[in-house]
Design a protein around this motif. Structure first.
Motif, PDB file in Angstrom:
ATOM      1  N   UNK B 287       0.822  -1.208   0.000  1.00 41.05           N
ATOM      2  CA  UNK B 287       0.000   0.000   0.000  1.00 41.05           C
ATOM      3  C   UNK B 287       0.854   1.254   0.000  1.00 41.05           C
ATOM      4  N   UNK B 288       2.116   1.129   0.408  1.00 39.41           N
ATOM      5  CA  UNK B 288       3.008   2.290   0.357  1.00 39.41           C
ATOM      6  C   UNK B 288       3.454   2.436  -1.090  1.00 39.41           C
ATOM      7  N   UNK B 289       3.205   3.623  -1.664  1.00 41.54           N
ATOM      8  CA  UNK B 289       3.423   3.743  -3.106  1.00 41.54           C
ATOM      9  C   UNK B 289       4.893   3.593  -3.447  1.00 41.54           C
ATOM     10  N   UNK B 290       5.145   3.117  -4.640  1.00 40.59           N
ATOM     11  CA  UNK B 290       6.513   2.817  -5.042  1.00 40.59           C
ATOM     12  C   UNK B 290       7.359   4.083  -5.091  1.00 40.59           C
ATOM     13  N   UNK B 291       6.725   5.221  -5.307  1.00 43.47           N
ATOM     14  CA  UNK B 291       7.446   6.491  -5.333  1.00 43.47           C
ATOM     15  C   UNK B 291       8.206   6.739  -4.040  1.00 43.47           C
ATOM     16  N   UNK B 292       7.653   6.259  -2.923  1.00 41.66           N
ATOM     17  CA  UNK B 292       8.319   6.428  -1.631  1.00 41.66           C
ATOM     18  C   UNK B 292       9.662   5.711  -1.624  1.00 41.66           C
ATOM     19  N   UNK B 293       9.644   4.466  -2.129  1.00 42.71           N
ATOM     20  CA  UNK B 293      10.886   3.687  -2.185  1.00 42.71           C
ATOM     21  C   UNK B 293      11.891   4.385  -3.094  1.00 42.71           C
ATOM     22  N   UNK B 294      11.409   4.815  -4.264  1.00 41.28           N
ATOM     23  CA  UNK B 294      12.313   5.442  -5.224  1.00 41.28           C
ATOM     24  C   UNK B 294      12.895   6.724  -4.664  1.00 41.28           C
ATOM     25  N   UNK B 295      12.047   7.507  -3.999  1.00 43.06           N
ATOM     26  CA  UNK B 295      12.521   8.764  -3.418  1.00 43.06           C
ATOM     27  C   UNK B 295      13.580   8.475  -2.357  1.00 43.06           C
ATOM     28  N   UNK B 296      13.316   7.461  -1.523  1.00 41.40           N
ATOM     29  CA  UNK B 296      14.267   7.118  -0.473  1.00 41.40           C
ATOM     30  C   UNK B 296      15.587   6.669  -1.079  1.00 41.40           C
ATOM     31  N   UNK B 297      15.495   5.886  -2.151  1.00 41.70           N
ATOM     32  CA  UNK B 297      16.730   5.414  -2.781  1.00 41.70           C
ATOM     33  C   UNK B 297      17.498   6.552  -3.414  1.00 41.70           C
ATOM     34  N   UNK B 298      16.767   7.496  -4.016  1.00 46.48           N
ATOM     35  CA  UNK B 298      17.474   8.606  -4.658  1.00 46.48           C
ATOM     36  C   UNK B 298      18.100   9.526  -3.621  1.00 46.48           C
ATOM     37  N   UNK B 299      17.609   9.469  -2.373  1.00 49.48           N
ATOM     38  CA  UNK B 299      18.256  10.232  -1.297  1.00 49.48           C
ATOM     39  C   UNK B 299      19.491   9.505  -0.793  1.00 49.48           C
ATOM     40  N   UNK B 300      19.698   8.297  -1.289  1.00 46.48           N
ATOM     41  CA  UNK B 300      20.894   7.561  -0.896  1.00 46.48           C
ATOM     42  C   UNK B 300      20.705   6.647   0.281  1.00 46.48           C
ATOM     43  N   UNK B 301      19.450   6.405   0.684  1.00 48.27           N
ATOM     44  CA  UNK B 301      19.230   5.479   1.793  1.00 48.27           C
ATOM     45  C   UNK B 301      19.468   4.047   1.310  1.00 48.27           C
ATOM     46  N   UNK B 302      20.036   3.251   2.189  1.00 48.91           N
ATOM     47  CA  UNK B 302      20.255   1.854   1.831  1.00 48.91           C
ATOM     48  C   UNK B 302      18.930   1.107   1.878  1.00 48.91           C
ATOM     49  N   UNK B 303      18.968  -0.139   1.418  1.00 48.15           N
ATOM     50  CA  UNK B 303      17.739  -0.923   1.371  1.00 48.15           C
ATOM     51  C   UNK B 303      17.109  -1.067   2.758  1.00 48.15           C
ATOM     52  N   UNK B 304      17.952  -1.390   3.749  1.00 44.68           N
ATOM     53  CA  UNK B 304      17.398  -1.600   5.087  1.00 44.68           C
ATOM     54  C   UNK B 304      16.938  -0.278   5.689  1.00 44.68           C
ATOM     55  N   UNK B 305      17.651   0.807   5.368  1.00 40.15           N
ATOM     56  CA  UNK B 305      17.207   2.120   5.865  1.00 40.15           C
ATOM     57  C   UNK B 305      15.866   2.501   5.242  1.00 40.15           C
ATOM     58  N   UNK B 306      15.739   2.242   3.936  1.00 41.48           N
ATOM     59  CA  UNK B 306      14.469   2.540   3.273  1.00 41.48           C
ATOM     60  C   UNK B 306      13.330   1.812   3.967  1.00 41.48           C
ATOM     61  N   UNK B 307      13.568   0.544   4.244  1.00 39.51           N
ATOM     62  CA  UNK B 307      12.536  -0.263   4.880  1.00 39.51           C
ATOM     63  C   UNK B 307      12.213   0.278   6.271  1.00 39.51           C
ATOM     64  N   UNK B 308      13.281   0.559   7.031  1.00 41.70           N
ATOM     65  CA  UNK B 308      13.096   0.917   8.434  1.00 41.70           C
ATOM     66  C   UNK B 308      12.542   2.320   8.610  1.00 41.70           C
ATOM     67  N   UNK B 309      13.007   3.253   7.780  1.00 48.30           N
ATOM     68  CA  UNK B 309      12.663   4.657   8.013  1.00 48.30           C
ATOM     69  C   UNK B 309      11.517   5.153   7.151  1.00 48.30           C
ATOM     70  N   UNK B 310      11.288   4.507   6.011  1.00 46.97           N
ATOM     71  CA  UNK B 310      10.277   5.045   5.096  1.00 46.97           C
ATOM     72  C   UNK B 310       9.077   4.112   4.951  1.00 46.97           C
TER      73      UNK B 310
END
Lengths: 426, 394
Positions: B287-310
Motif C-alpha cells: 500500500x506504500x506507493x513505489x514512489x516512496x521507495x524510489x525517493x528514499x533510494x534517490x536520497x541515498x538510503x540503503x535498502x534496510x534504511x528505506x525499509x526501516x525509516x520510510x
C-alpha cells in the motif's frame, strides 16, 4: 534546535553491476543480498529435503488397496489410501441408509447444476464452456459423489440421475430461462423439495431418514450452503440497518453485529444448542440438526453485514442523492443504484467470508453433528484399520477436500472481480 | 428549500411525512424485538422451571469436585466453580498471548518473504499461505494433535534435544528454573538495562539531529539489555539453578512439563493466524506507493534504511487495524481447545461446569461476556494506538 546539514559532497558511487544471462538472473532473483542468499539456500534445501519424503509417503510407498489395516501397519509403508477408499461412503453420506443414497445424489446433482447456472452466467459462450456446463458438471458430480461403488450397486438409478442432471442443464441452457427464474427455483422450490427428499415422507412413498443419520460431506455442504445463502440477504439488511438514519434500527443492528462478532462461534453453537430450545415453547423446539444451522446462519449474517457495510461506505453520497433527485424511493435507491455498486466492490471480501464460513462448518461437530471432519475423526479410530499412517492419510484427504473448495472459491472470486470491474478499467 | 417546501405541501397527507414514517417503522421494530425478547424470557423461565434447571448464580460458590490438568493458580477438586472459571480464563489468556506473539513473528517473516524478489523464497511463502488459509483451523489442530504429537514415542524413548529438553507423547519436558534469594538483582539489572537503552536511543536521536552522526543504537541497546543481567547473575553468586528432569520408571520426574494439548493449540493457532497476518503485512507494504521507495533510494538510503525509516512507518498504519482483528480472531479461535481437550475457558466452564450444574443460560452468558469484554478492551487499546499513529502522520 540546530539541524545538521552536510557541507562536503558525497563521493560518487559506481553504477550497480548487473550481470546478464542465467547467472545474472540467479544473482538478481535468487541470491541477492546477504540475507536473501542463505534464505534461498535454506528454502531450496527444505524443498529438496522434504519433497522426496512426501512423494514416497503419499505415492510410492502408499497402500492403495487392502481389506483391512494389516497391510498399512507394516513398518515403513506410506499413506493408507485403501482406508480412505473403504470408508469413502461413510465420508460422503455419514450413516444415511445405503439404499437411500440416491436421494442425496439427486439433491446434490440438481443443486450443483442450478448453482452452476447461477454462478457462471456468461462462461458458457465458448464451445468448451457449453460442454463443461452441459456434461462436465453433471459428470463431475456423478463421479465425485456417488462414486464407482454406487454405480455398480445400483447402476440404473445412478445413471438415471446423471442423465437427469444433463437434461436439467440442457433445459436451463436452451429454454432461455431468465436468471431471475433460475434463482427463484434455486432459492424457493429446490430447498423445499430437497428437504422432503432427504427427510423422506410417507406421502411420497419415501421412508423417513432421521437427521441423526445424516452426515459426511453431504451434511457439510448442506450446512455451508444454508448458512451462505441465508447470510447474504440477512447481512445486507443488517448493513443497511447499521447505516440507517433511524436510531432504533441502527441501535439494534449495531448491537447484533458487535455482539455476534465479539464471541467465538463455538459459544454461538452452544447457545443455539442449549438455549434455543429454552427460548421457544416446548412443542416448537427445533430439530437437533436445525439448531446449529440456525446458529451458523445468524453468525454468518453478522460477518457478512460488516463486509457489505465496507462496500456501502465506499459509494459516494452523490450516487444516493442523484437517485433521490430522480424520485426513487429508499428501497429503489438501494436496490438499483447503491447495492449493485457496493456489492461489486466487496466481492473479494464476501468470498473470503464464504471461505471462512465453509471452514467454520467443521465446528458444528461440537454439538454432535456428524459433518465431514467429524466423520473423518470417527472413522480414524476404527480398530480394524488402526495404524500409525491412518491419521495422517485421512487428515490429508480432508485437507485436500477443503483446499479444493476454498481455493476454487477464491479463484472464482478473482474471475468475477475482473469481469465486474470491467466498467471501472481505463 | 424545495425539499422543505415539498415536505410542507398542504395536500400531502401525514402518511407521507418521512419523519412520521420513520417513527412508525422504529416503533414497529421495537415492538417486534420487545415481543420476541419477552417471549424468550417467559418461555425460558417456564421451560427451566419445568426441567429443574437452576435460574440463579448460586452454583458459583459450590464445590466443583473435578480436576483440571493445567492450572496457573492454586486449584483442586475442592475449589469452587468460580475458581474453576478463573483457571479456565487464565488458561485461555495464556494460550492467546503466546499464540499472538508467535503468530505475529511468523506472520511478519512470511509476509516479507512473500514480497521477496527471491523467486524460491516468495513461492515457498505463498505456498504456505495458500495451504494454511484454505484449510480449516480445526483440521490443522487435529492433525497436529492426533497425527503429529500423539504418535510421538512414550517417555522412555523420548526425543532428546539436549540441555534437559525432551519431547514425548505426554508433552514437552524441560528444566525448571529455581530462583534463590539473589535472583531479584538479575531482574533489577535487566530493567535498568532496558531503561538505559531507551535513554541511549533518545540521546542518539538528538545527536543525529545536531551533528548528523549516526550512533550504533541496535548494538549498544543489545549490550545494555543483555550484559547487566549477566553480570548480576555472576556477582550475586549464580542464584538461578535449573532442576533437570530425569526418567524414573515410566515417566519424567522434576522439570516442567508442557501439555501436548497446549503445544498443539499454540502451534495450530499461530501457524494458522500467521498466514493471515502475512497477507495483511504484504498488503500493508504494497500500500506504500513505489514512489516512496524510489525517493528514499534517490536520497541515498540503503535498502534496510528505506525499509526501516520510510516503508514500515507508513505501512504500520495500514497494517495495525486488521492485525488487531487477527489477534481477536486468534483469541476467539482458542476456544477450539475444547476439541483437543486443553482446559481453556470454554472447555472448563461452558463444558464441564455447564454439564455438572445444568445452568446453561448463566454459564453461556458469562462465557460470551468474557469474550466480549476481551474484544472491547483490545478494541479500546488499539483505538488509542491508532490515534497516536495518526498524530505522528502530520
Amino acid at each position: 534546535m540546530s539541524l545538521y546539514l552536510r557541507s562536503d559532497e558525497a563521493p560518487t558511487l559506481p553504477p550497480p553491476v548487473r550481470g546478464g544471462g542465467a547467472i545474472g538472473w540467479l544473482k538478481d532473483n535468487i541470491f541477492s543480498g546477504w540475507v536473501s542468499g542463505p534464505l534461498a539456500l535454506a528454502s531450496l534445501a527444505l524443498i529438496i529435503w522434504i519433497t522426496p519424503d512426501l512423494i514416497r509417503f503419499y505415492i510410492l510407498d502408499a497402500i492403495w488397496t487392502a481389506d483391512d489395516g494389516a497391510a498399512c501397519r507394516v513398518q515403513g509403508t506410506g499413506a493408507c489410501w485403501a482406508f480412505v477408499d473403504r470408508k469413502l461412503d461413510f465420508f460422503r453420506y455419514g450413516s444415511y441408509p445405503v439404499a437411500e443414497h440416491w436421494r442425496v445424489d439427486l439433491v446434490l446433482m440438481v443443486g450443483t447444476v442450478l448453482s452452476a447456472r447461477l454462478l457462471w452466467p456468461e462462461g458458457k459462450k465458448s464451445a468448451f464452456g457449453l460442454f463443461a456446463f452441459l456434461v462436465g458438471i453433471p459428470l463431475f458430480i456423478f463421479l465425485m459423489i456417488p462414486g464407482p461403488a454406487a454405480i455398480i450397486s445400483a447402476p440404473g438409478l445412478e445413471l438415471a440421475i446423471l442423465a437427469g442432471g444433463i437434461a436439467l442443464a440442457c433445459v436451463l441452457e436452451f429454454s432461455k430461462l431468465r436468471t431471475l427464474w433460475v434463482g427463484l427455483i434455486f432459492f424457493v422450490i429446490y430447498p423445499v423439495v430437497a428437504a422432503y427428499l432427504l427427510k423422506g415422507s410417507p406421502l411420497l412413498g419415501l421412508i423417513q431418514v432421521d437427521t441423526n443419520l445424516w452426515g459426511g460431506i453431504f451434511l457439510s455442504l448442506l450446512v455451508a450452503t444454508i448458512g451462505i445463502v441465508f447470510s447474504l440477504p440477512a447481512g445486507i439488511l443488517l448493513a443497511l440497518g447499521r447505516r440507517s438514519e433511524l436510531p432504533a434500527v441502527r441501535f439494534f443492528s449495531i448491537l447484533y453485529i458487535e455482539f455476534v462478532r465479539g464471541v467465538p462461534f463455538i459459544t454461538v453453537l452452544f447457545m443455539a444448542n442449549t438455549m434455543l430450545p429454552l427460548f421457544v415453547p416446548d412443542n416448537w423446539s427445533p430439530d437437533r440438526l436445525l439448531r446449529p444451522i440456525i446458529g451458523f446462519a445468524l453468525f454468518a449474517a453478522a460477518y457478512m453485514a460488516e463486509e457489505v457495510r465496507g462496500g456501502l461506505q465506499a459509494i459516494p453520497k452523490g450516487q444516493s442523492e442523484g437517485a433521490m433527485a430522480l424520485g426513487l424511493s429508499y428501497w429503489q435507491r438501494m436496490r438499483l443504484i447503491v447495492l449493485p455498486q457496493a456489492l461489486t466492490l466487496v466481492i473479494p471480501g464476501i468470498v473470503n467470508i464464504f471461505i471462512s464460513l465453509f471452514k467454520d462448518t467443521t465446528l458444528v461437530a461440537i454439538v454432535g453433528i456428524f459433518d465431514f471432519l467429524r466423520a473423518i475423526d470417527a472413522a480414524r479410530i476404527d480398530p480394524v484399520w488402526s495404524g500409525p499412517t491412518v491419521s495422517p492419510t485421512v487428515y490429508t484427504f480432508a485437507a485436500a477436500f477443503y483446499f479444493l473448495f476454498c481455493f476454487g472459491m477464491s479463484r472464482y472470486s478473482q474471475m468475477m472481480e475482473e469481469r465486474l470491474s470491467a466498467g471501472r478499467r481505463r | 428549500m424545495s425539499l422543505d417546501a415539498a415536505r410542507e405541501r398542504p395536500s400531502s397527507s401525514f402518511l407521507y411525512n418521512p419523519q412520521i414514517r420513520g417513527l412508525f417503522w422504529q416503533a414497529v421494530l421495537i415492538i417486534i424485538v420487545g415481543f420476541l425478547g419477552y417471549e424468550a424470557v417467559i418461555n425460558a423461565a417456564t421451560n427451566m422451571r419445568a426441567r429443574g434447571i437452576p435460574t440463579d448464580f448460586s452454583f458459583w460458590d459450590r464445590v466443583a469436585s473435578f480436576d483440571i490438568n493445567l492450572t496457573l493458580i492454586s486449584y483442586s477438586a475442592t475449589s469452587t466453580y468460580g475458581r474453576a472459571f478463573l483457571v479456565g480464563l487464565l488458561n485461555t489468556l495464556l494460550v492467546a498471548v503466546i499464540g499472538v506473539v508467535f503468530a505475529t513473528v511468523l506472520g511478519f517473516f512470511i509476509g516479507i518473504a512473500r514480497l521477496s524478489k527471491n523467486f524460491v523464497v516468495a513461492k515457498l511463502a505463498s505456498f504456505y499461505v495458500e495451504i494454511m488459509r484454505n484449510t480449516p483451523l480445526l483440521l490443522q489442530l487435529l492433525f497436529i494433535y492426533n497425527a503429529v504429537l500423539k504418535p510421538l514415542p512414550n517417555p522412555r524413548d523420548s526425543i532428546s534435544f539436549g540441555a534437559g529438553f525432551y519431547l514425548n507423547n505426554r508433552g514437552l519436558v524441560m528444566p525448571d528454573p529455581q530462583f534463590a534469594p539473589g535472583a531479584g538483582f538479575i531482574l533489577a539489572a535487566g530493567l535498568a538495562g532496558i531503561v538505559g537503552s531507551i535513554l541511549y536511543k533518545i540521546y542518539a536521536k538528538r545527536r543525529q539531529a545536531q551533528t548528523g552522526e549516526i550512533l550504533p543504537v541496535a548494538r549498544v541497546s543489545a549490550a545494555l539489555i543483555l550484559l547487566p543481567p549477566l553480570m548480576a547473575y555472576f556477582l550475586a553468586g549464580q542464584p538461578v539453578s535449573f532442576e533437570m528432569p530425569f526418567l524414573r520408571g515410566f515417566n519424567f520426574v522434576g522439570g516442567v512439563r508442557v501439555l501436548p494439548e497446549f503445544v498443539a493449540l499454540v502451534l495450530g493457532l499461530s501457524i494458522y493466524t500467521a498466514a493471515f497476518i502475512a497477507e495483511i503485512v504484504r498488503a500493508g507494504i504494497l500500500a506504500v506507493s513505489h514512489g516512496q521507495t524510489e525517493a528514499a533510494q534517490s536520497l541515498g538510503l540503503s535498502r534496510s534504511q528505506t525499509l526501516k525509516l520510510v516503508i514500515i512507518p507508513q505501512a504500520q498504519r495500514v497494517i495495525v487495524p486488521p492485525l488487531t482483528n487477527q489477534f481477536l480472531a486468534l483469541t476467539k479461535n482458542s476456544s477450539l481447545a475444547v476439541f483437543i481437550g486443553y482446559p481453556d475457558l470454554v472447555q472448563v466452564f461452558a463444558g464441564t461446569v455447564l454439564n455438572q450444574t445444568g445452568a446453561a443460560v448463566q454459564v453461556i452468558a458469562i462465557t460470551m461476556a468474557v469474550y466480549l469484554v476481551i474484544s472491547l478492551i483490545t478494541a479500546f487499546i488499539m483505538n488509542l494506538y491508532n490515534r497516536r499513529m495518526a498524530l505522528v502522520e502530520r
